[in-house]
Design a protein around this motif. Structure first.
Motif, PDB file in Angstrom:
ATOM      1  N   VAL A 160       0.807  -1.227   0.000  1.00 33.23           N
ATOM      2  CA  VAL A 160       0.000   0.000   0.000  1.00 33.23           C
ATOM      3  C   VAL A 160       0.833   1.267   0.000  1.00 33.23           C
ATOM      4  N   GLY A 161       2.126   1.160   0.298  1.00 29.55           N
ATOM      5  CA  GLY A 161       2.908   2.378   0.417  1.00 29.55           C
ATOM      6  C   GLY A 161       4.376   2.184   0.110  1.00 29.55           C
ATOM      7  N   VAL A 162       5.025   3.304  -0.215  1.00 28.79           N
ATOM      8  CA  VAL A 162       6.464   3.354  -0.444  1.00 28.79           C
ATOM      9  C   VAL A 162       7.043   4.403   0.497  1.00 28.79           C
ATOM     10  N   LYS A 163       8.041   4.014   1.243  1.00 31.88           N
ATOM     11  CA  LYS A 163       8.708   4.937   2.161  1.00 31.88           C
ATOM     12  C   LYS A 163      10.109   5.227   1.631  1.00 31.88           C
ATOM     13  N   ASP A 164      10.496   6.498   1.669  1.00 26.69           N
ATOM     14  CA  ASP A 164      11.789   6.894   1.134  1.00 26.69           C
ATOM     15  C   ASP A 164      12.734   7.346   2.233  1.00 26.69           C
ATOM     16  N   THR A 176       6.910   9.029  -8.049  1.00 23.69           N
ATOM     17  CA  THR A 176       5.580   9.539  -7.698  1.00 23.69           C
ATOM     18  C   THR A 176       4.783   9.920  -8.938  1.00 23.69           C
ATOM     19  N   GLN A 177       5.442  10.460  -9.940  1.00 24.01           N
ATOM     20  CA  GLN A 177       4.736  10.847 -11.152  1.00 24.01           C
ATOM     21  C   GLN A 177       4.350   9.638 -11.996  1.00 24.01           C
ATOM     22  N   THR A 178       5.062   8.549 -11.844  1.00 25.02           N
ATOM     23  CA  THR A 178       4.732   7.336 -12.587  1.00 25.02           C
ATOM     24  C   THR A 178       3.570   6.587 -11.943  1.00 25.02           C
ATOM     25  N   PHE A 179       3.600   6.479 -10.606  1.00 20.73           N
ATOM     26  CA  PHE A 179       2.621   5.623  -9.925  1.00 20.73           C
ATOM     27  C   PHE A 179       1.537   6.409  -9.202  1.00 20.73           C
ATOM     28  N   ASN A 181      -1.298   7.772  -7.278  1.00 21.60           N
ATOM     29  CA  ASN A 181      -2.066   7.330  -6.119  1.00 21.60           C
ATOM     30  C   ASN A 181      -2.095   5.817  -5.924  1.00 21.60           C
ATOM     31  N   ARG A 182      -1.360   5.084  -6.764  1.00 19.51           N
ATOM     32  CA  ARG A 182      -1.334   3.626  -6.543  1.00 19.51           C
ATOM     33  C   ARG A 182      -0.721   3.313  -5.178  1.00 19.51           C
TER      34      ARG A 182
END
Length: 310
Positions: A160-164, A176-179, A181-182
């Motif tokens: 559900v999420g990606v943490k940087d 972020t621009q590719t994916f 709100n996924r």
């Protein structure tokens, strides 16, 4: 009921692992830490993660920390645990997290190994698919996600999420621009308040806040100012609170953890200064410097101001 597949938003609480002078986990102080974060309105609890000295915990201590977090939160907010490093241990801890009623887990990078992107995708995918819990994948240290890796993970409902934790703005913009709100996008940089004004325009809507363990109201004022584009307040808190604390954090490796415990002790929430190797306690001169910063911070931003900023 169908599980809600959504990453938490807002300011995320990362409690520490309080240890006694005899190096035993202090369950009571852990419960107090978590209750404090809940009372201060943090939107999720991430237990037994990096701030909780995850790599140093025994299996029994890990289980205890999850039990305490699930019990204290009592479903008020989501509870996420830390898994990662050794793949077999990760799968075991993921199952423990599910059995004990956690809502999800943060998957840390594999230990020491730098693999190809396909191997990294398989590592995160295998852990995420091992249970029905929500999973947040964490890029930091030896892991930087490619588009192909996140494309593979986008097919996994549990992710559900990606943490940087890298701080690569060009890469974060691309992802972020590719994916869009996924995935939910979480800022996991050390002292994330430093970079949050740069992350918000990219679509990052949550961050892990170390200072929320001891001055959560200032973190809240700061984040609200960022969202409102209140550059005066943002600049003032930068100048007098965030950057001075960050300057201390950068003086020693491991201060990302031990400085939290020092801040809590200074603010009257003692969890002890015991940390586990290779982390070392905060040195006396840096502790005294931290005391002066926090005294000044409270004079400029007393707690009653938080209601005025919302």
């Amino acid at each position: 009921m169908e599980k809600i597949r959504k990453a938490p938003k807002g300011i995320l609480g990362f409690p520490v692992a309080p240890f006694t002078e005899n190096n035993k986990l202090d369950e009571q102080k852990l419960a107090q830490n978590i209750k404090f974060l809940l009372d201060e309105g943090l939107e999720a609890i991430f237990v037994a993660c990096a701030a909780g000295e995850y790599p140093s915990l025994t299996k029994e201590e890990y289980e205890t920390m999850v039990d305490v977090a699930v019990s204290v939160t009592n479903k008020k907010v989501p509870v996420y645990t830390g898994v990662g490093g050794n793949i077999q241990t990760s799968l075991e801890l993921a199952k423990i997290s599910e059995d004990k009623g956690a809502d999800g887990y943060l998957i840390l990078p594999p230990y020491l190994v730098t693999g190809e992107q396909a191997g990294m995708a398989s590592y995160f995918k295998t852990i995420a698919e091992s249970t029905d819990l929500n999973a947040i994948v964490y890029q930091r240290d030896n892991v930087a996600f490619s588009i192909s890796t996140l494309e593979a993970l986008a097919d996994v409902p549990q992710v559900v999420g990606v943490k940087d934790g890298l701080g690569n703005i060009e890469l974060n913009t691309l992802l972020t621009q590719t994916f869009k709100n996924r995935f939910g996008w979480l800022n996991g940089m050390p002292l994330a308040e430093v970079t949050m004004p740069a992350y918000v325009p990219l679509g990052f809507d949550s961050y892990s806040s170390a200072i929320s363990n001891y001055i959560p109201h200032i973190s809240r004022i700061f984040y609200q100012a960022v969202l409102k584009n209140d550059q005066v307040t943002v600049g003032d808190i930068y100048q007098h609170v965030i950057l001075p604390i960050n300057n201390i954090r950068r003086k020693r490796n491991g201060y990302a953890v031990s400085l939290i415990k020092a801040g809590m002790e200074i603010m009257g929430m003692p969890v002890g200064q015991t940390v586990r190797m290779p982390i070392l306690p905060v040195e006396k001169e840096h502790y005294a410097e931290m005391e002066r910063i926090l005294e000044n911070a409270l004079n400029r931003y007393p707690k009653e101001l938080v209601t005025q900023s919302l």
